[in-house]
Design a protein around this motif. Structure first.
Motif, PDB file in Angstrom:
ATOM      1  N   LYS A  12       0.740  -1.154  -0.009  1.00  0.00           N
ATOM      2  CA  LYS A  12      -0.099  -0.283   0.423  1.00  0.00           C
ATOM      3  C   LYS A  12       0.352   1.247   0.126  1.00  0.00           C
ATOM      4  O   LYS A  12       0.506   2.538  -0.705  1.00  0.00           O
ATOM      5  CB  LYS A  12      -0.643   0.113   0.693  1.00  0.00           C
ATOM      6  CG  LYS A  12      -2.219   0.499   1.375  1.00  0.00           C
ATOM      7  CD  LYS A  12      -3.079   1.437   0.039  1.00  0.00           C
ATOM      8  CE  LYS A  12      -3.485  -0.621  -0.389  1.00  0.00           C
ATOM      9  NZ  LYS A  12      -4.670   0.166  -1.620  1.00  0.00           N
ATOM     10  N   SER A  83      -5.629   8.000   5.004  1.00  0.00           N
ATOM     11  CA  SER A  83      -6.556   7.072   5.888  1.00  0.00           C
ATOM     12  C   SER A  83      -6.943   8.809   7.166  1.00  0.00           C
ATOM     13  O   SER A  83      -7.205   8.679   8.142  1.00  0.00           O
ATOM     14  CB  SER A  83      -5.627   7.000   6.494  1.00  0.00           C
ATOM     15  OG  SER A  83      -5.103   6.835   7.329  1.00  0.00           O
ATOM     16  N   LEU A  89     -10.674   6.839   2.393  1.00  0.00           N
ATOM     17  CA  LEU A  89     -10.510   5.210   2.292  1.00  0.00           C
ATOM     18  C   LEU A  89     -11.130   4.280   2.030  1.00  0.00           C
ATOM     19  O   LEU A  89     -10.364   3.129   1.329  1.00  0.00           O
ATOM     20  CB  LEU A  89     -11.241   4.916   4.562  1.00  0.00           C
ATOM     21  CG  LEU A  89      -9.917   5.312   5.383  1.00  0.00           C
ATOM     22  CD1 LEU A  89     -10.924   5.256   6.714  1.00  0.00           C
ATOM     23  CD2 LEU A  89      -9.280   4.411   5.244  1.00  0.00           C
ATOM     24  N   TRP A  92      -8.650   4.237  -1.986  1.00  0.00           N
ATOM     25  CA  TRP A  92      -7.823   3.856  -0.954  1.00  0.00           C
ATOM     26  C   TRP A  92      -6.987   2.387  -1.152  1.00  0.00           C
ATOM     27  O   TRP A  92      -6.438   1.623  -1.545  1.00  0.00           O
ATOM     28  CB  TRP A  92      -6.655   4.573  -0.619  1.00  0.00           C
ATOM     29  CG  TRP A  92      -6.058   6.422  -1.425  1.00  0.00           C
ATOM     30  CD1 TRP A  92      -6.837   6.473  -1.950  1.00  0.00           C
ATOM     31  CD2 TRP A  92      -5.032   5.968  -2.742  1.00  0.00           C
ATOM     32  NE1 TRP A  92      -5.795   7.926  -3.033  1.00  0.00           N
ATOM     33  CE2 TRP A  92      -5.238   6.900  -2.941  1.00  0.00           C
ATOM     34  CE3 TRP A  92      -3.857   4.732  -3.364  1.00  0.00           C
ATOM     35  CZ2 TRP A  92      -4.411   7.211  -4.020  1.00  0.00           C
ATOM     36  CZ3 TRP A  92      -2.944   5.365  -3.720  1.00  0.00           C
ATOM     37  CH2 TRP A  92      -3.362   6.775  -4.204  1.00  0.00           C
ATOM     38  N   HIS A  93      -8.251   1.828  -0.427  1.00  0.00           N
ATOM     39  CA  HIS A  93      -8.005   0.988   0.959  1.00  0.00           C
ATOM     40  C   HIS A  93      -9.082   0.168   0.719  1.00  0.00           C
ATOM     41  O   HIS A  93      -9.367  -1.331   1.322  1.00  0.00           O
ATOM     42  CB  HIS A  93      -7.807   1.520   2.289  1.00  0.00           C
ATOM     43  CG  HIS A  93      -6.943   2.127   2.536  1.00  0.00           C
ATOM     44  ND1 HIS A  93      -5.314   1.605   2.472  1.00  0.00           N
ATOM     45  CD2 HIS A  93      -6.798   3.738   2.591  1.00  0.00           C
ATOM     46  CE1 HIS A  93      -4.485   2.983   2.944  1.00  0.00           C
ATOM     47  NE2 HIS A  93      -5.075   4.233   3.223  1.00  0.00           N
ATOM     48  N   GLU A 105      -9.953  -2.431  11.044  1.00  0.00           N
ATOM     49  CA  GLU A 105     -10.221  -2.113   9.835  1.00  0.00           C
ATOM     50  C   GLU A 105      -9.069  -0.920  10.487  1.00  0.00           C
ATOM     51  O   GLU A 105      -7.707  -0.115  10.143  1.00  0.00           O
ATOM     52  CB  GLU A 105     -11.018  -1.702   9.393  1.00  0.00           C
ATOM     53  CG  GLU A 105     -11.261  -2.287   8.810  1.00  0.00           C
ATOM     54  CD  GLU A 105     -12.751  -2.231   8.405  1.00  0.00           C
ATOM     55  OE1 GLU A 105     -13.588  -2.243   7.007  1.00  0.00           O
ATOM     56  OE2 GLU A 105     -13.659  -2.185   8.986  1.00  0.00           O
ATOM     57  N   TYR A 108      -4.565  -1.823  10.906  1.00  0.00           N
ATOM     58  CA  TYR A 108      -4.495  -1.443  10.640  1.00  0.00           C
ATOM     59  C   TYR A 108      -4.184  -0.505   9.189  1.00  0.00           C
ATOM     60  O   TYR A 108      -3.298  -0.348   9.330  1.00  0.00           O
ATOM     61  CB  TYR A 108      -5.482  -2.456   7.998  1.00  0.00           C
ATOM     62  CG  TYR A 108      -4.923  -1.899   7.359  1.00  0.00           C
ATOM     63  CD1 TYR A 108      -4.082  -2.376   6.552  1.00  0.00           C
ATOM     64  CD2 TYR A 108      -5.631  -1.231   6.851  1.00  0.00           C
ATOM     65  CE1 TYR A 108      -3.443  -2.216   5.015  1.00  0.00           C
ATOM     66  CE2 TYR A 108      -5.369  -0.639   5.137  1.00  0.00           C
ATOM     67  CZ  TYR A 108      -3.902  -1.155   5.275  1.00  0.00           C
ATOM     68  OH  TYR A 108      -3.802  -0.236   3.932  1.00  0.00           O
TER      69      TYR A 108
END
Length: 121
Positions: A12, A83, A89, A92-93, A105, A108
């Motif tokens: 990431k 983030s 979020l 991208w995630h 989560e 992370y």
């Protein structure tokens, strides 16, 4: 963090490093001094607190503008790691908006933030 988690974080951060916007965020001496004074364990505590209180809810207050862009290493790291809000979020995630963040989560996100800080520091 286990080996799979480390690989996920590394991948990431590598992906984020290709974004001109995300790479524009850097720790300044003020933030490095703050880390020196408080230590990484305290910074990790702050990261958990900020993520839980500002992003944890399904519909956070002021989502999209709740994270300052300066004055704390975690704030800068949040922008660098995408983030900073629920929209980032999700984009991208792949953490969906409209639901509370799970403990996994949150863990992370904090690990991602802390790894970015360690690399910048």
């Amino acid at each position: 963090m286990n080996a799979n988690g480390k690989r996920l974080i590394d991948a990431k951060l590598n992906s984020l490093s290709k974004s001109t916007f995300r790479t524009s965020f850097k720790l300044k001496q003020k933030e490095r001094d703050y880390i020196d004074k408080n230590g990484l364990d305290k910074i990790r505590e702050h990261a958990y607190s900020f993520i839980e209180s500002k992003l944890g809810d399904a519909y956070p207050v002021n989502d999209g503008s709740q994270t300052p862009t300066k004055n704390h290493p975690v704030f800068i790291a949040q922008h660098a790691t995408a983030s900073c809000c629920r929209g980032c979020l999700q984009k991208w995630h792949h953490i969906n908006m409209g639901k509370e963040l799970t403990r996994n989560e949150i863990n992370y996100i904090v690990e991602l933030i802390m790894e970015w800080i360690k690399r910048e520091y």
